[in-house]
Design a protein around this motif. Structure first.
Motif, PDB file in Angstrom:
ATOM      1  N   ALA A 390       9.090  42.419  -8.371  1.00 21.04           N
ATOM      2  CA  ALA A 390      10.359  42.929  -8.946  1.00 21.04           C
ATOM      3  C   ALA A 390      10.228  42.829 -10.470  1.00 21.04           C
ATOM      4  CB  ALA A 390      11.429  41.799  -8.703  1.00 21.04           C
ATOM      5  N   LEU A 391      10.277  44.104 -10.951  1.00 22.62           N
ATOM      6  CA  LEU A 391      10.273  44.545 -12.499  1.00 22.62           C
ATOM      7  C   LEU A 391      11.725  44.437 -13.242  1.00 22.62           C
ATOM      8  CD1 LEU A 391       7.913  47.488 -12.229  1.00 22.62           C
ATOM      9  CD2 LEU A 391       7.333  45.043 -12.840  1.00 22.62           C
ATOM     10  N   GLU A 392      11.684  43.849 -14.318  1.00 25.34           N
ATOM     11  CA  GLU A 392      12.841  43.708 -15.195  1.00 25.34           C
ATOM     12  C   GLU A 392      12.405  43.661 -16.691  1.00 25.34           C
ATOM     13  OE1 GLU A 392      17.230  41.327 -15.702  1.00 25.34           O
ATOM     14  OE2 GLU A 392      15.686  40.642 -14.253  1.00 25.34           O
ATOM     15  N   SER A 393      12.792  44.584 -17.362  1.00 27.92           N
ATOM     16  CA  SER A 393      12.843  44.596 -19.094  1.00 27.92           C
ATOM     17  C   SER A 393      11.219  44.489 -19.147  1.00 27.92           C
ATOM     18  CB  SER A 393      13.334  43.417 -19.446  1.00 27.92           C
ATOM     19  OG  SER A 393      14.631  43.561 -19.387  1.00 27.92           O
ATOM     20  N   GLY A 394      10.258  45.084 -18.315  1.00 20.79           N
ATOM     21  CA  GLY A 394       8.740  45.277 -18.651  1.00 20.79           C
ATOM     22  C   GLY A 394       8.058  44.095 -18.220  1.00 20.79           C
ATOM     23  N   GLN A 395       8.698  43.155 -17.319  1.00 23.38           N
ATOM     24  CA  GLN A 395       8.224  42.050 -17.082  1.00 23.38           C
ATOM     25  C   GLN A 395       8.179  41.983 -15.532  1.00 23.38           C
ATOM     26  OE1 GLN A 395       6.323  39.604 -19.108  1.00 23.38           O
ATOM     27  NE2 GLN A 395       6.359  41.392 -20.283  1.00 23.38           N
ATOM     28  N   PHE A 427      -1.837  31.424   1.978  1.00 22.61           N
ATOM     29  CA  PHE A 427      -1.110  32.299   2.921  1.00 22.61           C
ATOM     30  C   PHE A 427       0.169  32.776   1.838  1.00 22.61           C
ATOM     31  CE2 PHE A 427      -3.307  30.480   6.397  1.00 22.61           C
ATOM     32  CZ  PHE A 427      -4.109  31.512   6.916  1.00 22.61           C
ATOM     33  N   ALA A 428       0.591  32.101   0.996  1.00 27.49           N
ATOM     34  CA  ALA A 428       1.715  32.381   0.071  1.00 27.49           C
ATOM     35  C   ALA A 428       1.476  32.067  -1.494  1.00 27.49           C
ATOM     36  CB  ALA A 428       3.033  31.672   0.666  1.00 27.49           C
ATOM     37  N   ALA A 429       2.038  32.844  -1.925  1.00 31.22           N
ATOM     38  CA  ALA A 429       1.467  32.694  -3.464  1.00 31.22           C
ATOM     39  C   ALA A 429       2.428  33.513  -4.509  1.00 31.22           C
ATOM     40  CB  ALA A 429       0.128  32.918  -3.773  1.00 31.22           C
ATOM     41  N   GLY A 430       2.579  33.341  -5.734  1.00 31.63           N
ATOM     42  CA  GLY A 430       3.615  33.920  -6.459  1.00 31.63           C
ATOM     43  C   GLY A 430       2.694  34.094  -7.904  1.00 31.63           C
ATOM     44  N   LEU A 431       3.195  35.151  -8.630  1.00 35.37           N
ATOM     45  CA  LEU A 431       2.595  35.540  -9.992  1.00 35.37           C
ATOM     46  C   LEU A 431       3.728  36.001 -10.826  1.00 35.37           C
ATOM     47  CD1 LEU A 431       2.467  39.033  -9.932  1.00 35.37           C
ATOM     48  CD2 LEU A 431       0.794  38.486  -8.429  1.00 35.37           C
ATOM     49  N   SER A 432       3.358  36.133 -12.061  1.00 29.76           N
ATOM     50  CA  SER A 432       3.965  36.646 -13.144  1.00 29.76           C
ATOM     51  C   SER A 432       3.040  37.861 -13.734  1.00 29.76           C
ATOM     52  CB  SER A 432       4.442  36.006 -14.367  1.00 29.76           C
ATOM     53  OG  SER A 432       5.398  34.757 -13.815  1.00 29.76           O
ATOM     54  N   ILE A 433       3.695  39.004 -14.285  1.00 30.13           N
ATOM     55  CA  ILE A 433       2.539  40.187 -14.666  1.00 30.13           C
ATOM     56  C   ILE A 433       3.580  40.935 -15.579  1.00 30.13           C
ATOM     57  CG2 ILE A 433       3.290  41.594 -12.914  1.00 30.13           C
ATOM     58  CD1 ILE A 433       0.239  42.452 -12.631  1.00 30.13           C
ATOM     59  N   ASP A 434       2.908  41.325 -16.630  1.00 30.03           N
ATOM     60  CA  ASP A 434       3.313  42.649 -17.542  1.00 30.03           C
ATOM     61  C   ASP A 434       3.316  43.774 -16.732  1.00 30.03           C
ATOM     62  OD1 ASP A 434       3.055  44.832 -19.561  1.00 30.03           O
ATOM     63  OD2 ASP A 434       3.760  42.964 -20.531  1.00 30.03           O
ATOM     64  N   PHE A 441      -3.971  45.429 -11.771  1.00 28.56           N
ATOM     65  CA  PHE A 441      -3.944  44.216 -10.955  1.00 28.56           C
ATOM     66  C   PHE A 441      -4.058  44.725  -9.238  1.00 28.56           C
ATOM     67  CE2 PHE A 441      -1.308  42.057  -7.869  1.00 28.56           C
ATOM     68  CZ  PHE A 441      -2.016  40.884  -7.395  1.00 28.56           C
ATOM     69  N   ALA A 442      -3.413  45.911  -9.151  1.00 28.99           N
ATOM     70  CA  ALA A 442      -3.629  46.426  -7.629  1.00 28.99           C
ATOM     71  C   ALA A 442      -5.043  47.041  -7.529  1.00 28.99           C
ATOM     72  CB  ALA A 442      -2.500  47.749  -7.622  1.00 28.99           C
TER      73      ALA A 442
END
Length: 576
Positions: A390-395, A427-434, A441-442
């Protein structure tokens, strides 16, 4: 990319060292139950006995958790001096229930406790600088985390710089270097001698409270009457089931006891939630699919603190409105989730090639609170490791779900250069990305998959436990299978196959479900196939093979056996 058409049925393998055929007489249960135990990794008679008689007396000594000694010393010091403690949790059900548990138990021990749950949309996951500074402003210098913190290096260093003592309790995959803290308690730590590594966050918190009570008892510093920690096992069961940790070993004992307590509805907030969810009987499935989503909805759309407030509430007049509000949030969450799912499917089937091994999508329209659920739905549809951002304000904030054999945390480690932060499990994880790094990343994520996935892993396999004939399926068999409950991750509800059966009286229910009876050699059993109304033509006429679970409907005191159908294929053989 099109939905995965590669699916097969495969019999679940028994433990290679198990002699389950010899267990039946010793255990006093049906041979089929012994076979099922072996298929769930039970390899010895002693393990089978422990599984069937799971009890709190089997719990390992919590002091064997690394870091427990120093944590208990500091907590006892706070209790002796009347020092306040802040509990920092996470916004999922594991974190919510763990925060409620620590708050309730510490209050029982006479501590002045405050608690903090981050806002998903504002604070992100786990510890935050703002929360730590606000805690210090309140005059609190001792922070106890639950279900978070093991990767919070910057935040832990800030706490140290501010002169705060930080005790981290967590169960997520630890990084190679631990954060600076007074104590890090996590059974996943490589040098932790605790014998069961699979605890949930609330499970770890419960062990801390057991150890603390034991130390206070030794010092003669417990309130009178002594707090009975069995009365928070409903919270342990809630978070453990919701977090999808294996329901074996310690977790099985905790959840079995917690579900029994929950069924008695002694906790006002849970009773209110059970009422609004229209639950008739409390099971692990009910917790996972009806209660947990309602608690989760607060953290996904608003403030997860509402969930903690509900679990700690002792008055019906305030608990019921909170439960109703959570129910409304859950309805909103479903609507948002369907919108995101539809948008993701459109992009996948328009833009991604069928030979792609992974799905990575980012979108500014998406709500960060639902992308994890949608990622799970996409894995079911396409059987590919999936990351939604989910993108918001470049993050970007991302949630990922995986397939068997593909370890998300290890995959993210290989993509570290593209990520701001990440954490989670296999099996489940989260991340933060610019936002500028999403394409890179893809590509890295797809490259990792090409090195670690093979064609067999991309085939969706539905495992079953045994082949039966309709004559064998009765209430006695159903009752025998319940000795294996509670069912969940690591202890799946038994699935069976019946072959060469014919369908009688098929009909649609609520426009999306299929109801019918199966007939074989003069025996007939009613069936329900949820979400399979469009497959009615497949069941008419020719013999079919059916993948199913054995269920029981109870209405006005009457029990009716029925098969819950999971899949249908045309018959290819004669079966048993």
């Amino acid at each position: 990319m099109h939905p995965s058409q590669q699916r097969s049925w495969q019999e679940r393998q028994s433990s290679e060292t198990a002699d389950w055929r010899q267990w039946s007489e010793r255990l006093g249960c049906a041979p089929l139950v012994c076979q099922l135990l072996s298929q769930r990794g039970i390899s010895t008679l002693a393990e089978a006995q422990a599984f069937l008689t799971a009890s709190l007396s089997q719990l390992p000594d919590p002091m064997t958790l690394r870091g427990m000694d120093s944590a208990i010393d500091r907590l006892v010091q706070a209790i002796d001096t009347g020092e306040p403690i802040a509990v920092h949790g996470d916004y999922d059900v594991d974190g919510i229930s763990g925060t409620a548990l620590l708050t309730q138990c510490l209050r029982w021990f006479g501590v002045k406790v405050s608690y903090h749950i981050p806002l998903r949309m504002r604070d992100g996951y786990g510890l935050s600088e703002m929360a730590l500074r606000r805690t210090l402003e309140q005059g609190i210098r001792l922070v106890l985390t639950v279900d978070c913190g093991i990767s919070a290096h910057a935040e832990a260093q800030l706490a140290a710089d501010l002169g705060m003592d930080l005790i981290i309790t967590d169960h997520h995959q630890p990084p190679k270097t631990l954060p600076v803290a007074l104590s890090c308690i996590n059974p996943e730590l490589p040098d932790c001698p605790y014998p069961d590594k699979r605890l949930s966050g609330v499970g770890v918190a419960f062990m801390v409270m057991i150890a603390l009570r034991a130390r206070l008892r030794e010092k003669g510093n417990l309130p009178d009457p002594e707090p009975d920690l069995r009365y928070v096992l409903d919270l342990v069961a809630l978070g453990t089931v919701a977090d999808l940790v294996p329901l074996q070993g310690v977790n099985r004992a905790l959840v079995a006891s917690g579900l029994r307590l929950m069924a008695q509805q002694p906790r006002v907030g849970l009773a209110a939630l059970i009422k609004v969810a229209e639950v008739r009987a409390v099971t692990a499935g009910v917790v996972g699919y009806q209660l947990a989503p309602r608690l989760n909805a607060a953290g996904r759309l608003e403030d997860a603190t509402l969930g903690v407030d509900l679990l700690l509430d002792e008055a019906c007049q305030t608990a019921v409105p909170i439960a109703e509000q959570l129910n409304q949030f859950n309805q909103q969450r479903r609507q948002i989730e369907q919108q995101v799912l539809d948008q993701a499917i459109e992009r996948i089937e328009r833009d991604l090639a069928d030979d792609a091994l992974t799905i990575v999508l980012a979108d500014e329209r998406w709500h960060a609170g639902v992308i994890g659920i949608v990622a799970s739905r996409l894995v079911e549809r396409y059987h590919r490791p999936t990351v939604l951002i989910a993108l918001e304000s470049g993050q970007g904030k991302g949630s990922a779900r995986s397939i068997k054999g593909f370890h998300l945390y290890q995959a993210f480690e290989a993509c570290t250069e593209s990520l701001l932060a990440f954490g989670g499990h296999e099996f489940a994880a989260g991340l933060s990305i610019d936002a500028t790094q999403v394409t890179r990343f893809a590509e890295q994520f797809e490259g990792y998959a090409q090195r670690h996935l093979d064609s067999d892993m991309l085939c969706s396999v539905r495992e079953y436990d045994a082949e039966l004939i309709l004559e064998e399926i009765d209430e006695e068999l159903y009752d025998e299978l319940q000795s294996l409950a509670p069912f969940g991750m690591g202890n799946p509800e038994p699935v069976f196959v019946v072959r060469q059966v014919h369908v009688q009286r098929p009909s649609c229910v609520a426009k999306k479900h299929l109801r019918f009876s199966l007939q074989q050699d003069g025996y007939s059993v009613p069936c329900i196939a949820f979400g399979m109304a469009q497959r009615q033509d497949e069941v008419v006429g020719n013999p079919i093979d059916v993948l199913f679970q054995i269920g029981m409907n109870t209405w006005r005191g009457q029990r009716t056996l029925q098969l819950v159908v999971k899949d249908i294929v045309p018959s290819q053989g004669k079966g048993l």
